[in-house]
Write a protein that holds these residues in place. Sequence first.
Motif, PDB file in Angstrom:
ATOM      1  N   ASN A  22       0.813  -1.221   0.000  1.00 44.47           N
ATOM      2  CA  ASN A  22       0.000   0.000   0.000  1.00 44.47           C
ATOM      3  C   ASN A  22       0.844   1.267   0.000  1.00 44.47           C
ATOM      4  O   ASN A  22       0.476   2.262  -0.621  1.00 44.47           O
ATOM      5  CB  ASN A  22      -0.971  -0.020   1.179  1.00 44.47           C
ATOM      6  N   ALA A  25       2.112   1.499  -3.613  1.00 43.15           N
ATOM      7  CA  ALA A  25       1.054   1.935  -4.533  1.00 43.15           C
ATOM      8  C   ALA A  25       0.701   3.404  -4.302  1.00 43.15           C
ATOM      9  O   ALA A  25       0.439   4.155  -5.254  1.00 43.15           O
ATOM     10  CB  ALA A  25      -0.178   1.055  -4.351  1.00 43.15           C
ATOM     11  N   SER A  28       3.389   5.558  -5.716  1.00 42.76           N
ATOM     12  CA  SER A  28       3.335   5.522  -7.189  1.00 42.76           C
ATOM     13  C   SER A  28       2.243   6.455  -7.697  1.00 42.76           C
ATOM     14  O   SER A  28       2.426   7.158  -8.690  1.00 42.76           O
ATOM     15  CB  SER A  28       3.182   4.076  -7.665  1.00 42.76           C
ATOM     16  N   PHE A  49      -0.614  -7.896  -5.686  1.00 46.96           N
ATOM     17  CA  PHE A  49      -0.752  -7.153  -6.932  1.00 46.96           C
ATOM     18  C   PHE A  49      -1.407  -8.016  -8.011  1.00 46.96           C
ATOM     19  O   PHE A  49      -1.263  -7.764  -9.200  1.00 46.96           O
ATOM     20  CB  PHE A  49       0.613  -6.607  -7.388  1.00 46.96           C
ATOM     21  N   ASP A  77      -2.471   0.665 -12.699  1.00 47.99           N
ATOM     22  CA  ASP A  77      -3.820   0.678 -12.123  1.00 47.99           C
ATOM     23  C   ASP A  77      -4.745   1.575 -12.948  1.00 47.99           C
ATOM     24  O   ASP A  77      -4.326   2.147 -13.948  1.00 47.99           O
ATOM     25  CB  ASP A  77      -3.779   1.045 -10.633  1.00 47.99           C
ATOM     26  N   ILE A  83       3.517   0.528 -11.139  1.00 45.10           N
ATOM     27  CA  ILE A  83       4.462   0.076 -10.121  1.00 45.10           C
ATOM     28  C   ILE A  83       5.149  -1.169 -10.684  1.00 45.10           C
ATOM     29  O   ILE A  83       4.500  -1.999 -11.329  1.00 45.10           O
ATOM     30  CB  ILE A  83       3.754  -0.177  -8.769  1.00 45.10           C
ATOM     31  N   PRO A 228      -4.168  -2.963  -4.198  1.00 46.45           N
ATOM     32  CA  PRO A 228      -3.899  -2.053  -3.076  1.00 46.45           C
ATOM     33  C   PRO A 228      -5.185  -1.302  -2.700  1.00 46.45           C
ATOM     34  O   PRO A 228      -6.125  -1.260  -3.503  1.00 46.45           O
ATOM     35  CB  PRO A 228      -2.860  -1.077  -3.644  1.00 46.45           C
TER      36      PRO A 228
END
Length: 258
Positions: A22, A25, A28, A49, A77, A83, A228
């Motif tokens: 987390n 993420a 990122s 992930f 995402d 990531i 995440p």
Amino acid sequence: MALIIACANQKGGVGKTTTTANLGATLSRMGKHILAVDMDPQANLTAHFGMERELESSVAGALRDRKAELPIYRIEDDSGATIDIVPASLELASVEFQLAAVIGRELRLREHLERVRDNYDFVFIDTPPSLGLLTVNALVAADCVLIPTEARFFSLQGLYMLQETISEAAALNPKIEILGVMLSKYDRRLREEKAVWQYLHEHWGDRVFTTEIGTNSKILEAASAGVPVNAYTGARKAVNAYQLLAREVLDRVETARL
Ligand SMILES: Nc1ncnc2c1ncn2[C@@H]1O[C@H](COP(=O)(O)OP(=O)(O)OP(=O)(O)O)[C@@H](O)[C@H]1O
Ligand SMILES: [Mg+2]
């Protein structure tokens, strides 16, 4: 050049993987370039992930063979944030034995990360719940250690053991520092947890993160869904908590000039 942060605590289930996933993420989404390395044969970070699919290669191959390339998979995402992940697999469990008689076995991960760290702002390494060779590889590769912990009295003793191991890793990595201890599953309603909070602040002082991550079922649900929290519906509170943590990490890194 990236700052390499190992997320370590030999006690099991204290939130190492959840924090790595987390925090990685969140940073990122803040525009940082992140690499997350799974050094645990349980491969929970890899699953976090959504990468349970058959992977061609994992970190195990790269640890066994210094000349092999570190396998890096890019995850994007919904928001377009990416990531990079170095996945683990069960194969990693045998690496410790395979390297038992190899000179420089503690340096394998460091050698691989040296080759890619220029591409990132932060490299996070998730470690297994033990102080064996995989964790030692992470501590030798890292600039600093983030220690997630539960607020339980049994956890406190473990912190001192980890400190010892970090001191031993300093023989090969003299610049290693403790970035901080972070309460990663904190329930302030429990008397024991409040007492441990107090103890930690008295004995570890400003090495304890101001930000705490409270126990929150959405964090667990997001992990089970393979995403995440910032990609999971209804997890706003958890998202905010990890944002605060990310800002505190950035502040600490700047203040300590790491
Ligand atoms: N703040 C939280 N609130 C609720 N559940 C949490 C929280 N943080 C972590 N968990 C859950 O607690 C369990 C243990 O967390 P996690 O896997 O991150 O610990 P770990 O230290 O990586 O464990 P291991 O030592 O086995 O690698 C997981 O099921 C996770 O989803
Ligand atoms: Mg874990």
